[in-house]
Motif scaffolding. Structure first.
Motif, PDB file in Angstrom:
ATOM      1  N   ARG A  35       0.842  -1.205   0.000  1.00  0.00           N
ATOM      2  CA  ARG A  35       0.000   0.000   0.000  1.00  0.00           C
ATOM      3  C   ARG A  35       0.880   1.259   0.000  1.00  0.00           C
ATOM      4  N   LYS A 105      -4.513   5.443  -3.493  1.00  0.00           N
ATOM      5  CA  LYS A 105      -4.347   6.884  -3.356  1.00  0.00           C
ATOM      6  C   LYS A 105      -3.008   7.340  -3.926  1.00  0.00           C
ATOM      7  N   SER A 204      -4.650   9.001  12.164  1.00  0.00           N
ATOM      8  CA  SER A 204      -3.652   8.255  11.390  1.00  0.00           C
ATOM      9  C   SER A 204      -3.741   6.782  11.757  1.00  0.00           C
ATOM     10  N   HIS A 206      -2.841   3.992  10.465  1.00  0.00           N
ATOM     11  CA  HIS A 206      -1.765   3.009  10.271  1.00  0.00           C
ATOM     12  C   HIS A 206      -0.525   3.271  11.115  1.00  0.00           C
ATOM     13  N   LYS A 216       7.583   3.121   9.531  1.00  0.00           N
ATOM     14  CA  LYS A 216       7.651   4.545   9.860  1.00  0.00           C
ATOM     15  C   LYS A 216       8.492   4.710  11.127  1.00  0.00           C
TER      16      LYS A 216
HETATM   17  N1  ACO Z   1      -2.382  12.285   0.528  1.00  0.00           N
HETATM   18  C1  ACO Z   1      -3.204  11.267   0.246  1.00  0.00           C
HETATM   19  N2  ACO Z   1      -3.510  10.316   1.142  1.00  0.00           N
HETATM   20  C2  ACO Z   1      -2.946  10.403   2.364  1.00  0.00           C
HETATM   21  C3  ACO Z   1      -2.066  11.435   2.711  1.00  0.00           C
HETATM   22  C4  ACO Z   1      -1.794  12.418   1.726  1.00  0.00           C
HETATM   23  N3  ACO Z   1      -0.998  13.464   1.974  1.00  0.00           N
HETATM   24  N4  ACO Z   1      -1.668  11.254   3.986  1.00  0.00           N
HETATM   25  C5  ACO Z   1      -2.284  10.146   4.423  1.00  0.00           C
HETATM   26  N5  ACO Z   1      -3.057   9.634   3.448  1.00  0.00           N
HETATM   27  C6  ACO Z   1      -3.927   8.467   3.542  1.00  0.00           C
HETATM   28  C7  ACO Z   1      -3.153   7.194   3.816  1.00  0.00           C
HETATM   29  O1  ACO Z   1      -2.633   6.656   2.620  1.00  0.00           O
HETATM   30  C8  ACO Z   1      -4.214   6.341   4.478  1.00  0.00           C
HETATM   31  O2  ACO Z   1      -5.125   5.833   3.489  1.00  0.00           O
HETATM   32  P1  ACO Z   1      -5.087   4.264   2.977  1.00  0.00           P
HETATM   33  O3  ACO Z   1      -5.355   3.423   4.167  1.00  0.00           O
HETATM   34  O4  ACO Z   1      -6.122   4.184   1.939  1.00  0.00           O
HETATM   35  O5  ACO Z   1      -3.706   4.024   2.431  1.00  0.00           O
HETATM   36  C9  ACO Z   1      -4.999   7.347   5.277  1.00  0.00           C
HETATM   37  O6  ACO Z   1      -4.777   8.606   4.658  1.00  0.00           O
HETATM   38  C10 ACO Z   1      -4.623   7.397   6.767  1.00  0.00           C
HETATM   39  O7  ACO Z   1      -3.290   7.912   6.927  1.00  0.00           O
HETATM   40  P2  ACO Z   1      -2.159   7.211   7.805  1.00  0.00           P
HETATM   41  O8  ACO Z   1      -2.766   6.193   8.700  1.00  0.00           O
HETATM   42  O9  ACO Z   1      -1.338   8.266   8.445  1.00  0.00           O
HETATM   43  O10 ACO Z   1      -1.333   6.451   6.651  1.00  0.00           O
HETATM   44  P3  ACO Z   1       0.209   6.096   6.569  1.00  0.00           P
HETATM   45  O11 ACO Z   1       0.688   5.442   7.813  1.00  0.00           O
HETATM   46  O12 ACO Z   1       0.419   5.349   5.294  1.00  0.00           O
HETATM   47  O13 ACO Z   1       0.960   7.515   6.484  1.00  0.00           O
HETATM   48  C11 ACO Z   1       2.168   8.765   4.772  1.00  0.00           C
HETATM   49  C12 ACO Z   1       0.788   8.362   5.353  1.00  0.00           C
HETATM   50  C13 ACO Z   1       2.922   9.588   5.801  1.00  0.00           C
HETATM   51  C14 ACO Z   1       1.930   9.572   3.507  1.00  0.00           C
HETATM   52  C15 ACO Z   1       2.953   7.463   4.484  1.00  0.00           C
HETATM   53  O14 ACO Z   1       2.213   6.593   3.681  1.00  0.00           O
HETATM   54  C16 ACO Z   1       4.281   7.690   3.810  1.00  0.00           C
HETATM   55  O15 ACO Z   1       5.243   8.080   4.448  1.00  0.00           O
HETATM   56  N6  ACO Z   1       4.379   7.392   2.477  1.00  0.00           N
HETATM   57  C17 ACO Z   1       5.598   7.459   1.733  1.00  0.00           C
HETATM   58  C18 ACO Z   1       5.894   8.830   1.240  1.00  0.00           C
HETATM   59  C19 ACO Z   1       4.975   9.282   0.142  1.00  0.00           C
HETATM   60  O16 ACO Z   1       4.088   8.603  -0.296  1.00  0.00           O
HETATM   61  N7  ACO Z   1       5.193  10.475  -0.339  1.00  0.00           N
HETATM   62  C20 ACO Z   1       4.413  10.966  -1.451  1.00  0.00           C
HETATM   63  C21 ACO Z   1       4.524  12.414  -1.624  1.00  0.00           C
HETATM   64  S1  ACO Z   1       6.170  12.943  -1.807  1.00  0.00           S
HETATM   65  C22 ACO Z   1       6.540  12.894  -3.450  1.00  0.00           C
HETATM   66  O17 ACO Z   1       6.125  12.054  -4.112  1.00  0.00           O
HETATM   67  C23 ACO Z   1       7.454  13.948  -4.028  1.00  0.00           C
END
Ligand code: ACO
Length: 311
Positions: A35, A105, A204, A206, A216
């Motif tokens: 995911r 997402k 949050s 997860h 994380k």
């Molecule tokens: N945009 C869209 N969805 C989001 C965002 C955001 N900014 N923040 C959180 N969400 C979503 C999560 O994906 C989760 O939904 P899901 O269960 O359908 O996946 C839900 O909101 C609840 O959030 P959390 O429980 O906090 O989810 P998670 O532990 O995955 O933390 C985070 C979110 C911090 C974005 C993490 O997934 C992460 O570090 N991802 C890797 C970095 C990343 O994806 N960066 C992308 C932008 S940077 C770039 O691309 C230049």
């Protein structure tokens, strides 16, 4: 999955041992990584669009070359990350389907429009700055392929961030009109950049499991605070005003307190109703369809080579 297995897995995690693709792992760990890594990959790929919008209109040849390279880097990060996710047994096709159907997402930030050249500066400075803050700890993620991919990605992101800050510096030192453009970009990108870190503690869902598995290393709020603390002095140096009247240094916490984030806006954008969600997915779908012949040709070529090798 019996308790002994889960306990042994947790022991490996606690001992800071890396988990590799062929190692036994709890199904929840695998799912969480698929995911997160796939959504991260989608974000990089969709993230090419807002900036790609300005390649033809960059103000100088040097700016154009840098922007072109940056957007290509982002495509590269996406491919890297799809490969890391594939080691967990999910195919690129499945991940793409999930993106295009809206099941997966991608980062909320890429659903905001790039209205001026100042936005290209603000994206490099703030969006890539936020991405680095979030991704540096991912270099220590317990899953080996993700952690290793992040090392190179972070090096490139830090170049992107400097590139953006330099654009902001040029505008901030320019004519009144240019300064106003820089301020306007900061005004529009500040809050969406803070939202990139994800929902606060209570929402949050997860975080606690992902932290226990050392996917994380910090909570969303901790990283958001670190970002604000690093970025406010940069805004001051530019002579720009952060659009938050409640922003205030907290001596006790040694951290800035900030105003309320508009979580209704965040969830609206995440659920598909931001300013550019439809346009982003429409473009991605069109490009995917237009590229179908390339994928088919590559498969046909691979098949012919296999037949020749067998003959
Ligand atoms: N945009 C869209 N969805 C989001 C965002 C955001 N900014 N923040 C959180 N969400 C979503 C999560 O994906 C989760 O939904 P899901 O269960 O359908 O996946 C839900 O909101 C609840 O959030 P959390 O429980 O906090 O989810 P998670 O532990 O995955 O933390 C985070 C979110 C911090 C974005 C993490 O997934 C992460 O570090 N991802 C890797 C970095 C990343 O994806 N960066 C992308 C932008 S940077 C770039 O691309 C230049």
């Amino acid at each position: 999955e019996d308790e002994a297995f889960l306990a042994a897995f947790q022991e490996r995690i606690d001992a800071e041992m890396k988990i590799e693709p062929n190692d036994p792992m709890p199904e929840g760990y695998r799912k969480t990584l698929v995911r997160q890594i796939s959504q991260h990959a989608h974000s990089e790929v969709i993230g090419m669009q807002p900036e790609g919008n300005w390649i033809t209109r960059a103000p100088t040849l040097r700016r154009k070359a840098a922007l072109l390279a940056k957007v290509q880097d982002e495509g590269g990060h996406g491919l890297y990350l799809y490969s890391a996710a594939e080691t967990l047994g999910v195919s690129r096709e499945e991940m793409t389907d999930q993106l295009l159907s809206g099941a997966a997402k991608y980062s909320s930030i890429f659903n905001y429009p790039t209205l001026t050249w100042g936005d290209i500066g603000a994206i490099g400075w703030l969006v890539d700055g936020a991405a680095i803050m979030n991704q540096i700890p991912l270099c220590r993620c317990s899953f080996g392929p993700y952690a290793r991919a992040m090392i190179r990605v972070c090096k490139e992101e830090s170049f992107h961030q400097r590139q953006g800050y330099e654009i902001m510096m040029t505008l901030a030192r320019g004519s009144d009109e240019q300064k106003a453009m820089a301020q306007d970009a900061l005004d529009r990108y500040w809050w969406p950049s803070l939202m990139m870190f994800g929902p606060s503690e209570g929402s949050s869902v997860h975080s606690s499991q992902s932290m226990a598995w050392k996917i994380k290393r910090f909570t969303n709020d901790e990283l958001r605070d670190k970002f604000i603390n690093a970025t406010v002095p940069q805004a001051e140096y530019l002579g720009l005003t952060v659009p938050d009247p409640d922003l205030k240094w907290n001596e006790e916490r040694q951290s800035y307190d900030h105003g309320e984030i508009d979580w209704d806006e965040f969830w609206r954008v995440v659920k598909g109703d931001g300013p550019c969600n439809r346009e982003r997915l429409r473009n991605r779908t069109r490009v995917h369809e237009e590229g179908a012949w390339v994928r088919e040709a590559a498969l046909a070529h691979a098949e012919k080579r296999r037949e020749r090798a067998e003959a």
